[in-house]
Structure formats: structure tokens, C-alpha cells
Scaffold this active site. Sequence first.
Site, PDB file in Angstrom:
ATOM      1  N   LYS A  13       5.248 -11.367  -4.125  1.00 21.22           N
ATOM      2  CA  LYS A  13       4.288 -12.086  -4.980  1.00 21.22           C
ATOM      3  C   LYS A  13       4.989 -12.817  -6.118  1.00 21.22           C
ATOM      4  O   LYS A  13       4.745 -13.989  -6.369  1.00 21.22           O
ATOM      5  CB  LYS A  13       3.283 -11.117  -5.643  1.00 21.22           C
ATOM      6  CG  LYS A  13       2.509 -10.244  -4.718  1.00 21.22           C
ATOM      7  CD  LYS A  13       1.570  -9.332  -5.496  1.00 21.22           C
ATOM      8  CE  LYS A  13       2.255  -8.256  -6.304  1.00 21.22           C
ATOM      9  NZ  LYS A  13       3.026  -7.283  -5.541  1.00 21.22           N
ATOM     10  N   ARG A  88      -5.811  -5.748 -10.080  1.00 23.68           N
ATOM     11  CA  ARG A  88      -5.199  -4.701  -9.272  1.00 23.68           C
ATOM     12  C   ARG A  88      -6.248  -3.745  -8.709  1.00 23.68           C
ATOM     13  O   ARG A  88      -5.919  -2.826  -7.992  1.00 23.68           O
ATOM     14  CB  ARG A  88      -4.283  -3.860 -10.136  1.00 23.68           C
ATOM     15  CG  ARG A  88      -2.839  -4.291 -10.258  1.00 23.68           C
ATOM     16  CD  ARG A  88      -2.150  -4.485  -8.966  1.00 23.68           C
ATOM     17  NE  ARG A  88      -0.853  -3.860  -8.928  1.00 23.68           N
ATOM     18  CZ  ARG A  88       0.239  -4.353  -9.472  1.00 23.68           C
ATOM     19  NH1 ARG A  88       0.215  -5.479 -10.119  1.00 23.68           N
ATOM     20  NH2 ARG A  88       1.362  -3.704  -9.350  1.00 23.68           N
ATOM     21  N   ARG A 123      16.518  -5.005  -4.782  1.00 18.38           N
ATOM     22  CA  ARG A 123      16.040  -5.880  -5.865  1.00 18.38           C
ATOM     23  C   ARG A 123      16.762  -5.573  -7.176  1.00 18.38           C
ATOM     24  O   ARG A 123      16.990  -4.425  -7.532  1.00 18.38           O
ATOM     25  CB  ARG A 123      14.545  -5.704  -6.067  1.00 18.38           C
ATOM     26  CG  ARG A 123      14.089  -6.535  -7.264  1.00 18.38           C
ATOM     27  CD  ARG A 123      12.626  -6.737  -7.340  1.00 18.38           C
ATOM     28  NE  ARG A 123      11.869  -5.508  -7.307  1.00 18.38           N
ATOM     29  CZ  ARG A 123      10.554  -5.486  -7.339  1.00 18.38           C
ATOM     30  NH1 ARG A 123       9.886  -6.616  -7.341  1.00 18.38           N
ATOM     31  NH2 ARG A 123       9.925  -4.340  -7.328  1.00 18.38           N
ATOM     32  N   ARG A 156      15.062  -1.798 -11.134  1.00 22.46           N
ATOM     33  CA  ARG A 156      13.917  -1.330 -11.908  1.00 22.46           C
ATOM     34  C   ARG A 156      13.744   0.173 -11.737  1.00 22.46           C
ATOM     35  O   ARG A 156      13.978   0.706 -10.657  1.00 22.46           O
ATOM     36  CB  ARG A 156      12.641  -2.019 -11.389  1.00 22.46           C
ATOM     37  CG  ARG A 156      12.238  -3.209 -12.191  1.00 22.46           C
ATOM     38  CD  ARG A 156      11.175  -4.039 -11.547  1.00 22.46           C
ATOM     39  NE  ARG A 156       9.984  -3.336 -11.100  1.00 22.46           N
ATOM     40  CZ  ARG A 156       8.914  -3.955 -10.598  1.00 22.46           C
ATOM     41  NH1 ARG A 156       8.901  -5.266 -10.493  1.00 22.46           N
ATOM     42  NH2 ARG A 156       7.864  -3.276 -10.199  1.00 22.46           N
ATOM     43  N   ARG A 167       3.707   3.809  -5.189  1.00 24.93           N
ATOM     44  CA  ARG A 167       3.112   2.494  -5.489  1.00 24.93           C
ATOM     45  C   ARG A 167       2.395   1.923  -4.263  1.00 24.93           C
ATOM     46  O   ARG A 167       1.350   1.293  -4.369  1.00 24.93           O
ATOM     47  CB  ARG A 167       4.202   1.534  -5.972  1.00 24.93           C
ATOM     48  CG  ARG A 167       4.645   1.847  -7.400  1.00 24.93           C
ATOM     49  CD  ARG A 167       5.987   1.230  -7.728  1.00 24.93           C
ATOM     50  NE  ARG A 167       5.997  -0.202  -7.695  1.00 24.93           N
ATOM     51  CZ  ARG A 167       7.084  -0.943  -7.552  1.00 24.93           C
ATOM     52  NH1 ARG A 167       8.268  -0.357  -7.425  1.00 24.93           N
ATOM     53  NH2 ARG A 167       7.010  -2.242  -7.544  1.00 24.93           N
TER      54      ARG A 167
HETATM   55  P1  AP5 Z   1       9.157  -9.681  -5.427  1.00 24.08           P
HETATM   56  O1  AP5 Z   1       8.808 -11.131  -5.394  1.00 24.08           O
HETATM   57  O2  AP5 Z   1       9.803  -9.149  -6.652  1.00 24.08           O
HETATM   58  O3  AP5 Z   1       7.890  -8.804  -5.013  1.00 24.08           O
HETATM   59  P2  AP5 Z   1       6.556  -8.503  -5.753  1.00 24.08           P
HETATM   60  O4  AP5 Z   1       5.482  -8.536  -4.719  1.00 24.08           O
HETATM   61  O5  AP5 Z   1       6.388  -9.368  -6.958  1.00 24.08           O
HETATM   62  O6  AP5 Z   1       6.849  -6.990  -6.118  1.00 24.08           O
HETATM   63  P3  AP5 Z   1       6.638  -6.109  -7.402  1.00 24.08           P
HETATM   64  O7  AP5 Z   1       7.374  -4.834  -7.133  1.00 24.08           O
HETATM   65  O8  AP5 Z   1       7.001  -6.855  -8.655  1.00 24.08           O
HETATM   66  O9  AP5 Z   1       5.131  -5.855  -7.344  1.00 24.08           O
HETATM   67  P4  AP5 Z   1       4.401  -4.681  -7.904  1.00 24.08           P
HETATM   68  O10 AP5 Z   1       3.054  -5.187  -7.617  1.00 24.08           O
HETATM   69  O11 AP5 Z   1       4.636  -3.322  -7.432  1.00 24.08           O
HETATM   70  O12 AP5 Z   1       4.968  -4.596  -9.395  1.00 24.08           O
HETATM   71  P5  AP5 Z   1       4.454  -5.205 -10.766  1.00 24.08           P
HETATM   72  O13 AP5 Z   1       5.651  -5.638 -11.510  1.00 24.08           O
HETATM   73  O14 AP5 Z   1       3.342  -6.161 -10.559  1.00 24.08           O
HETATM   74  O15 AP5 Z   1      10.052  -9.376  -4.152  1.00 24.08           O
HETATM   75  C1  AP5 Z   1      10.634  -8.114  -3.961  1.00 24.08           C
HETATM   76  C2  AP5 Z   1      12.107  -8.245  -3.551  1.00 24.08           C
HETATM   77  O16 AP5 Z   1      12.161  -8.751  -2.219  1.00 24.08           O
HETATM   78  C3  AP5 Z   1      12.884  -9.225  -4.435  1.00 24.08           C
HETATM   79  O17 AP5 Z   1      14.167  -8.718  -4.652  1.00 24.08           O
HETATM   80  C4  AP5 Z   1      12.942 -10.511  -3.608  1.00 24.08           C
HETATM   81  O18 AP5 Z   1      14.113 -11.260  -3.839  1.00 24.08           O
HETATM   82  C5  AP5 Z   1      12.889  -9.979  -2.194  1.00 24.08           C
HETATM   83  N1  AP5 Z   1      12.133 -10.886  -1.339  1.00 24.08           N
HETATM   84  C6  AP5 Z   1      11.088 -11.621  -1.675  1.00 24.08           C
HETATM   85  N2  AP5 Z   1      10.648 -12.355  -0.628  1.00 24.08           N
HETATM   86  C7  AP5 Z   1      11.458 -12.019   0.409  1.00 24.08           C
HETATM   87  C8  AP5 Z   1      11.546 -12.421   1.768  1.00 24.08           C
HETATM   88  N3  AP5 Z   1      10.714 -13.309   2.319  1.00 24.08           N
HETATM   89  N4  AP5 Z   1      12.479 -11.858   2.534  1.00 24.08           N
HETATM   90  C9  AP5 Z   1      13.310 -10.952   2.002  1.00 24.08           C
HETATM   91  N5  AP5 Z   1      13.294 -10.541   0.724  1.00 24.08           N
HETATM   92  C10 AP5 Z   1      12.396 -11.075  -0.065  1.00 24.08           C
HETATM   93  O19 AP5 Z   1       3.820  -3.886 -11.431  1.00 24.08           O
HETATM   94  C11 AP5 Z   1       4.625  -2.790 -11.818  1.00 24.08           C
HETATM   95  C12 AP5 Z   1       3.738  -1.692 -12.367  1.00 24.08           C
HETATM   96  O20 AP5 Z   1       3.031  -2.187 -13.535  1.00 24.08           O
HETATM   97  C13 AP5 Z   1       2.630  -1.203 -11.424  1.00 24.08           C
HETATM   98  O21 AP5 Z   1       3.095  -0.194 -10.558  1.00 24.08           O
HETATM   99  C14 AP5 Z   1       1.581  -0.688 -12.438  1.00 24.08           C
HETATM  100  O22 AP5 Z   1       1.932   0.583 -12.931  1.00 24.08           O
HETATM  101  C15 AP5 Z   1       1.696  -1.669 -13.581  1.00 24.08           C
HETATM  102  N6  AP5 Z   1       0.753  -2.818 -13.467  1.00 24.08           N
HETATM  103  C16 AP5 Z   1       1.061  -4.134 -13.298  1.00 24.08           C
HETATM  104  N7  AP5 Z   1      -0.057  -4.880 -13.262  1.00 24.08           N
HETATM  105  C17 AP5 Z   1      -1.097  -4.015 -13.411  1.00 24.08           C
HETATM  106  C18 AP5 Z   1      -2.509  -4.176 -13.438  1.00 24.08           C
HETATM  107  N8  AP5 Z   1      -3.081  -5.380 -13.285  1.00 24.08           N
HETATM  108  N9  AP5 Z   1      -3.278  -3.068 -13.608  1.00 24.08           N
HETATM  109  C19 AP5 Z   1      -2.732  -1.852 -13.750  1.00 24.08           C
HETATM  110  N10 AP5 Z   1      -1.403  -1.621 -13.725  1.00 24.08           N
HETATM  111  C20 AP5 Z   1      -0.590  -2.696 -13.562  1.00 24.08           C
END
Ligand code: AP5
Length: 210
Positions: A13, A88, A123, A156, A167
Site C-alpha cells: 500500500k 482500518r 523491508r 521496523r 498484524r
Molecule cells: P509496503 O509498501 O511497505 O507495504 P504496506 O502495505 O504499506 O505495509 P505496512 O506494513 O506499512 O502496512 P501495515 O498496514 O501493516 O502498517 P502501517 O504502517 O499502516 O511494502 C512492504 C515491503 O514489500 C516493502 O519493503 C516493499 O519494498 C516491498 N514490496 C512492495 N511491493 C512489492 C512487490 N510488488 N513485490 C515485492 N516486494 C514489494 O501500520 C502500522 C501499525 O500502526 C498497525 O499495525 C497499527 O497498530 C497502527 N495503525 C496504523 N493505522 C491505523 C489505523 N487507521 N487505526 C488503528 N491503528 C493503526
Amino acid sequence: MNLIFLGAPGAGKGTQAEFVREKTGIPAISTGNMLREAVRNKTSAGLAAKEYMDRGDLVPDEVVVGILKDRIGEDDAGNGFILDGFPRNVRQAEILEEMGVDIDLVIEIHVPDEKICARMSGRRVCEKCGSSYHTEYKPAKIEGKCDLCGGDAVQRDDDKPETVLSRLKTYHEKTAPLKDFYAGKGKLKTVEGQELVDDTKRLTFEAIGC
Ligand code: AP5
């Protein structure tokens, strides 16, 4: 244009939201990045969020919504924004509607769970600016350093395998129901995450029409 990126942790994402930001100039807003910054700065929101993030659970709605409201009220978001990681759960989606935010399109990046864990282990994220790298798929020019700002690119805390599983569970229980929520409004498009980041990028641009 107001866009949402939806998908399991590590589905890509953030990567795709960044590509769309580069192409359109619409700001990408990652609640995860904002929460990690709040944790680093030890703000009240960060202190409230940390324990939930560490165990792979969702941070309470009132904490996240407070941060989000402040951010989308900033000048650069006046003509639209890309939400990465918000909403979320269905309650957060309802709150967006109550705020009067009209969503044009929701892009789900779909990647099977089996592929997620492998991606997460490689990552690396810049501690300073939040830019994301991957040791195999998107390596930094200098290992461990951010290409953009020279900050340290590190794993991370919540990318450890046991937290990733937690997660994923949270995603399926609380976030995946948003697919039906937005499909019912005719706003959901699914992009199959590809092996190559650029292939997913092409499909994402096609889905958005940008
Ligand atoms: P990346 O693009 O980083 O993936 P992502 O989907 O953004 O993953 P996240 O881990 O950031 O999502 P998340 O939803 O768990 O975490 P968030 O930070 O939102 O890609 C992943 C890796 O794969 C990268 O290294 C990339 O280079 C690689 N990649 C990408 N595309 C690829 C491809 N096609 N092929 C191969 N490799 C590829 O949230 C973290 C925490 O914050 C949550 O757990 C929660 O506790 C809290 N939080 C955040 N938002 C909320 C909310 N709205 N409500 C409540 N809690 C929240």
C-alpha cells in the site's frame, strides 16, 4: 481526488501510494508513519499507541482519528489526499463519512498471506523520513542508508515474524470487512500485487486512470 489504499500488512500500500503521489502530486497520508513519528517523539498519541503497535493490534480509533483530522486539515490536502492505512475498521470508515469526506476510489492491493512474511523480513524503513526500501526488491543505494535523506534505514519493530502474524490476523478480522463496505458503494477496485513492484504500479495507475 480522495483515494484510499487498502490491503494486508506488507501488501505494498505504502509503496503504491507513494508512486501515485509522485505522479499526481496528491499528498499521501500514512497513519502508520504518523504514529511511528509520534512514538519516536514520545507525544501523548505516541505513548498511547505504542503498546498496540508492538503487539500488532489496531491503535484505538480516537487516537488515530485525532492525528488524521489534524493532517487532512493542512493546506496541501485541500484538493485531495491518498489515505494509506486509514480506515482500518468499519467504524473508522463511518467516522470519515461523518467528517464529510467523500471518497472517490478505494484500491485494494491483494497479496496472499504466504507471500507477506517473506516481503516483510526484507523491508527497511528510514528512521528520519519514513521512506521504505527492500533488501531484495528495492535496495537502497548504500545499504542501511536512506537514498533521499541519508538517515538510517532499519527494520521496523513490528516486522518481526511473530508480530507480522498478529498484524495479519488483525487485518482479516477488523480491516478486510471494509472490502464489502466499499464494494457495496461501488467504490472498490482490486489490484493483484505482482512479483515486480513496477508491474503492480502499472496496474494501480490503470485502476486509478492516472
Ligand atoms: P509496503 O509498501 O511497505 O507495504 P504496506 O502495505 O504499506 O505495509 P505496512 O506494513 O506499512 O502496512 P501495515 O498496514 O501493516 O502498517 P502501517 O504502517 O499502516 O511494502 C512492504 C515491503 O514489500 C516493502 O519493503 C516493499 O519494498 C516491498 N514490496 C512492495 N511491493 C512489492 C512487490 N510488488 N513485490 C515485492 N516486494 C514489494 O501500520 C502500522 C501499525 O500502526 C498497525 O499495525 C497499527 O497498530 C497502527 N495503525 C496504523 N493505522 C491505523 C489505523 N487507521 N487505526 C488503528 N491503528 C493503526
